[in-house]
Design an enzyme around this catalytic site. Structure first.
Site, PDB file in Angstrom:
ATOM      1  N   ASP A  45      38.678 -20.081  47.286  1.00  0.00           N
ATOM      2  CA  ASP A  45      37.354 -20.627  47.021  1.00  0.00           C
ATOM      3  C   ASP A  45      36.895 -20.149  45.644  1.00  0.00           C
ATOM      4  O   ASP A  45      36.202 -19.145  45.536  1.00  0.00           O
ATOM      5  CB  ASP A  45      36.420 -20.100  48.126  1.00  0.00           C
ATOM      6  CG  ASP A  45      35.140 -20.886  48.265  1.00  0.00           C
ATOM      7  OD1 ASP A  45      35.056 -21.978  47.702  1.00  0.00           O
ATOM      8  OD2 ASP A  45      34.244 -20.387  48.968  1.00  0.00           O
TER       9      ASP A  45
ATOM     10  N   ASP B 204      20.631 -11.006  49.226  1.00  0.00           N
ATOM     11  CA  ASP B 204      20.667 -11.271  47.776  1.00  0.00           C
ATOM     12  C   ASP B 204      19.366 -10.812  47.132  1.00  0.00           C
ATOM     13  O   ASP B 204      19.357 -10.325  46.009  1.00  0.00           O
ATOM     14  CB  ASP B 204      20.741 -12.781  47.452  1.00  0.00           C
ATOM     15  CG  ASP B 204      21.889 -13.488  48.116  1.00  0.00           C
ATOM     16  OD1 ASP B 204      22.894 -12.835  48.400  1.00  0.00           O
ATOM     17  OD2 ASP B 204      21.756 -14.709  48.341  1.00  0.00           O
TER      18      ASP B 204
ATOM     19  N   HIS C 296      20.405 -15.705  50.343  1.00  0.00           N
ATOM     20  CA  HIS C 296      20.627 -14.911  51.560  1.00  0.00           C
ATOM     21  C   HIS C 296      19.620 -13.765  51.533  1.00  0.00           C
ATOM     22  O   HIS C 296      19.281 -13.262  50.454  1.00  0.00           O
ATOM     23  CB  HIS C 296      22.003 -14.237  51.597  1.00  0.00           C
ATOM     24  CG  HIS C 296      23.190 -15.132  51.470  1.00  0.00           C
ATOM     25  ND1 HIS C 296      23.647 -15.592  50.283  1.00  0.00           N
ATOM     26  CD2 HIS C 296      24.048 -15.593  52.408  1.00  0.00           C
ATOM     27  CE1 HIS C 296      24.738 -16.326  50.479  1.00  0.00           C
ATOM     28  NE2 HIS C 296      25.008 -16.355  51.755  1.00  0.00           N
TER      29      HIS C 296
HETATM   30  C1  XLS Z   1      30.884 -18.983  50.998  1.00  0.00           C
HETATM   31  C2  XLS Z   1      29.758 -19.860  51.275  1.00  0.00           C
HETATM   32  C3  XLS Z   1      28.402 -19.190  51.161  1.00  0.00           C
HETATM   33  C4  XLS Z   1      27.347 -20.041  51.811  1.00  0.00           C
HETATM   34  C5  XLS Z   1      26.105 -19.324  52.150  1.00  0.00           C
HETATM   35  O1  XLS Z   1      32.016 -19.398  50.794  1.00  0.00           O
HETATM   36  O2  XLS Z   1      29.843 -20.983  50.445  1.00  0.00           O
HETATM   37  O3  XLS Z   1      28.104 -18.913  49.845  1.00  0.00           O
HETATM   38  O4  XLS Z   1      27.030 -21.142  51.013  1.00  0.00           O
HETATM   39  O5  XLS Z   1      26.314 -18.286  53.037  1.00  0.00           O
HETATM   40 NI    NI Z   2      32.246 -21.315  49.027  1.00  0.00          NI
END
Ligand code: XLS
Ligand code: NI
Ligand code: NI
Length: 436
Positions: free
Chosen positions: A306, A103, A100
């Protein structure tokens, strides 16, 4: 200068190796189904978890204090991270990475300063790509962390925030193009809502459609040809994310005339949050020609969020690879490790163990899937199971010649449908296990 002098390039040593810093299954130049393992898997390392993740959680601060990172938001610190990142990519032999905007470069006091920071770091990323041969799988913009995005980015109730997001994606696209990125990803972190009591869903989705069309137009203008990818996720952070699963994303893209420009980036842990298996999500996208790339990780089935863990389960990776190979494998996409080490695994070397495990799990999955396909037992079974459609009344229905009247006459003449046969699930599961 080396940040990991004690770690050499990770070698392939084969299944009998006991060396924790070696691959047992990933042999990059080995040919499988006419392609090298490297070209099948197209491994990619993510900047956000690997370079920026510290293990903080809602109950405590970061545990992983990296020796190369002074914790500041300075450009110097950002540029030093680039050196470290490319040493990790190279030593692991990963051909790709993904990031990103935020990042890699610090957010400035104004948007112009943020863009300048990003362009500055991009110069260094580009130089490192050229030196190492590591390539950019995809770029994206973080439009979810900063408080300005509390109501969303492209779906915010605040039109200024939409404009801010547009400027951010414009720059992220320029940078992705500059670095030769092969895709551009949209994960709509805050594109969704918490309650309909304050939300005009129709208006928000129309805005999202407009936003993505602007991205398509700008990509054409600057000559970025890689596909856009939408990454489905059903919840977290919002309660209802608009891009909730493969089917919802494809419906959205079709409704807003975006199908030709987009594919999906499907993440394992997001599939399970949506109440699907990863295989279902991959197959659903694949059958519509929309399977672009994967975010490879795994969730903890006992936890409902997640967790972004590294994939280590051969059963899972073999099934993923079976579906991916079925739809022709990756073109611009790849196996991107959107995964993070646990908070307890705070030492830099854990980053190596984690990626070696994930790469080996997918390499083993690829080998298993190729064996299953070579023998053809499973595909033969499925073909046989549907044989009533290959001739007679089934063929008439599929070819469009049948009507309700003709089918009524046909089945009335027979009085009852022909006898059903067992689906043989348990036998097929046993067959699959032969290959593990
Ligand atoms: C978050 C997402 C993120 C995307 C990129 O849950 O997985 O990391 O892959 O923005
Ligand atoms: Ni994710
Ligand atoms: Ni992801």
């Amino acid at each position: 200068m080396s940040y990991f002098p004690e770690i050499s390039n990770i070698p392939y040593e084969g299944p009998n190796s006991r060396n924790p810093l070696a691959f047992r299954w990933y042999n990059e130049n080995e040919m499988i189904e006419g392609k090298t393992m490297r070209d099948h898997l197209r491994f990619s390392i993510v900047y956000w978890h690997t370079m920026r993740g510290g293990g903080s959680d809602p109950f405590g601060m970061a545990t992983a204090i990296r020796p190369w990172d002074d914790g500041s938001d300075s450009l110097d610190n950002a540029l030093r991270r680039v050196e470290v990142a490319f040493e990790i990519f190279e030593k692991l032999g990963a051909p790709y990475y993904a990031f990103h905007d935020r990042d890699v470069a610090p957010e400035g006091k104004t948007i112009a300063e943020s863009h300048r920071n990003l362009h500055k770091v991009t110069e260094s990323l580009k130089a490192h790509q050229q030196k190492t041969g590591v390539k950019l799988l995809w770029g994206t913009a973080n439009m979810f962390s900063n408080p300005r995005f509390m109501h969303g980015a492209a779906t915010s109730c605040n039109a200024d925030v939409f404009a801010f997001a547009a400027s951010q994606v414009k720059t992220a696209l320029e940078v992705t193009k500059e670095l030769g990125g092969e895709n551009y990803v949209f994960w709509g972190g805050r594109e969704g809502y918490m309650t309909l009591l304050n939300t005009d869903m129709k208006r928000e989705m129309d805005h999202l459609g407009k936003f993505l069309h602007m991205a398509v137009d700008y990509a054409k203008k600057i000559g970025f040809s890689g596909p856009f990818l939408i990454e489905p996720k059903p919840k977290e952070p919002t309660k209802h994310q608009y891009d909730s699963d493969s089917a919802a994303c494809i419906n959205f893209l079709r409704a807003y005339d975006l199908m030709p420009y987009f594919k999906l980036n499907i993440e394992t842990n997001h599939a399970t949050l949506a109440g699907h298996t990863m295989m279902h999500e991959l197959d659903y996208a694949g059958m519509q020609g929309m399977l672009g790339s994967i975010d490879a990780n795994t969730g903890d089935l006992l936890l409902g969020w997640d967790t972004d863990q590294f994939p280590t389960d051969f059963y899972l990776t073999a099934q993923c690879m079976l579906v991916i190979l079925k739809w022709g494998g990756f073109t611009t996409g790849g196996v991107n490790f959107d995964a993070k080490v646990r908070r307890e695994s705070f030492e830099p070397i854990d980053l190596f163990h984690a990626h070696i495990g994930g790469m080996d799990a997918f390499a083993r999955g690829l080998r298993i899937a190729a064996e299953v396909r070579k023998d053809g037992v499973l595909s033969d079974f499925v073909k046989h199971r549907y044989r009533s459609w290959d001739s007679g009344i089934g063929k008439e229905i599929e070819s469009g010649r049948a009507t309700f009247e003709s089918l009524d006459a046909y089945i009335t003449g027979r009085g009852e449908a022909s006898t059903n046969e067992s689906g043989r699930q348990e036998m097929l599961e046993n067959v699959f296990n032969r290959y593990l």
